[in-house]
Design an enzyme around this catalytic site. Structure first.
Site, PDB file in Angstrom:
ATOM      1  CD  GLN A   1      56.797 113.626  21.038  1.00  0.00           C
ATOM      2  OE1 GLN A   1      57.774 113.322  20.378  1.00  0.00           O
ATOM      3  NE2 GLN A   1      55.595 113.129  20.772  1.00  0.00           N
TER       4      GLN A   1
ATOM      5  CG  ASP B   1      59.534 109.877  27.688  1.00  0.00           C
ATOM      6  OD1 ASP B   1      59.875 108.977  26.898  1.00  0.00           O
ATOM      7  OD2 ASP B   1      59.972 111.041  27.603  1.00  0.00           O
TER       8      ASP B   1
ATOM      9  CB  CYS C   1      57.646 111.231  23.107  1.00  0.00           C
ATOM     10  SG  CYS C   1      59.067 110.868  24.163  1.00  0.00           S
TER      11      CYS C   1
END
Length: 315
Positions: free
Chosen positions: A147, A235, A274
């Site tokens: 990622q 995130d 992500c």
């Protein structure tokens, strides 16, 4: 490749960014960029003009649900000329009826490489230590290196070289942050981290960053972390395997990336996540759908970065 050749040649694993040097990682970003440019105007499913992995087989092993990792690795291998075999941890009975070491030795006799998405980082390490074929970490509880390779690629597409720039992280100290810390040392950028004290990065990450000479600043103030940053990253507040969701939400509420917080960053700063995103929690719609958002470029670049990783592992 016969068994004798396999044991005589040390495989190229991709388990953590910390395992690899700057030259290798920068070379992978360059190769990902080259392959992306070469595909412009082509159908997504079409194979690349060069097929370095023709005849090779990649096992994709998942212990948890996946969208981007599963699809991007599958398509990446096909575009490079190879094929994939999809498996789940439950199907394999990982570490239940057979040791990880024995599993690694068996897979090495059938396959050319393994991509595994498994929360237990030490099991992935053990698999790599005992395999005669490359093992790629698709995600563990401890890190998410593929990622962050896509993230660095995306940053450089939008803003030029990442070396010397400032990236801010606000939110939970999770696996993606760990790989960002590794990347800060290898790619030479500043990383400011803001997390609640109760959810601070594990002590080992502090020690590693210091030992590696990484320009990482740890703290608990999101506004200070974001001030003047070239990129703001966050995130999900609750990830796979996390407990106490209500407590986490209460602790992380002040770390939401919204218009007020984003305004503290540089005027041309970009926003990264992500995915999957929990809109209205760690990020607002105005930011993730706004002009500073690079999240869908990130998602696409998983494909290109992983093609570079696969080609390197199986060179």
């Amino acid at each position: 490749m016969n068994a004798l050749t396999r044991t005589a040649t040390r495989p190229r694993h991709f388990v953590d960014l910390a395992d690899l040097d700057t030259e290798t990682l920068e070379g992978l970003i360059g190769e990902a960029r080259r392959r992306k440019a070469a595909r412009q105007g082509q159908p997504h499913g079409a194979a690349d003009s060069d097929k370095p992995l023709e005849g090779r087989v990649l096992a994709l092993i998942f212990d948890k649900h996946s969208t981007r990792t599963r699809i991007s690795f599958d398509i990446a291998m096909r575009q490079l000329g190879g094929t994939t075999l999809m498996m789940s941890g439950a199907e394999m009975q990982l570490a239940r009826e057979e040791t990880i070491a024995d599993t690694a030795r068996v897979l090495s006799r059938y396959l050319d490489a393994v991509m595994i998405r498994l929360l237990d980082h030490e099991m992935v390490r053990e698999l790599a230590d005992n395999a005669d074929i490359p093992v790629i970490n698709g995600l563990t509880k401890m890190s998410h290196p593929c990622q962050v390779m896509a993230d660095v690629m995306t940053f450089e597409e939008r803003k030029g070289p990442i070396r010397g720039r400032t990236v801010a992280w606000t939110g939970d100290a999770n696996n993606v942050l760990a790989s960002w810390i590794h990347a800060a040392a290898r790619f030479g950028f500043r990383l400011r981290v803001a997390t609640p004290r109760e959810l601070a990065p594990r002590e080992g990450l502090h020690d590693w960053a210091m030992g590696a000479g990484a320009a990482v600043e740890f703290g608990d103030d999101p506004e200070r972390a974001v001030a003047g940053a070239d990129c703001v990253v966050t995130d999900a507040w609750v990830s796979m395997g996390d407990e106490d969701a209500v407590k986490r939400h209460n602790l992380l509420r002040a770390y939401q990336v919204n218009e007020r917080l984003m305004s503290r960053a540089a005027k041309d700063a970009i926003f990264m996540h992500c995915l999957p995103a929990h809109r209205g929690e760690e990020v607002t719609n105005e930011i993730i759908d706004g002009p500073q958002s690079a999240v869908f470029d990130e998602a696409e670049n998983r494909l290109h970065a992983q093609k570079a990783i696969l080609a390197w592992c199986l060179a």
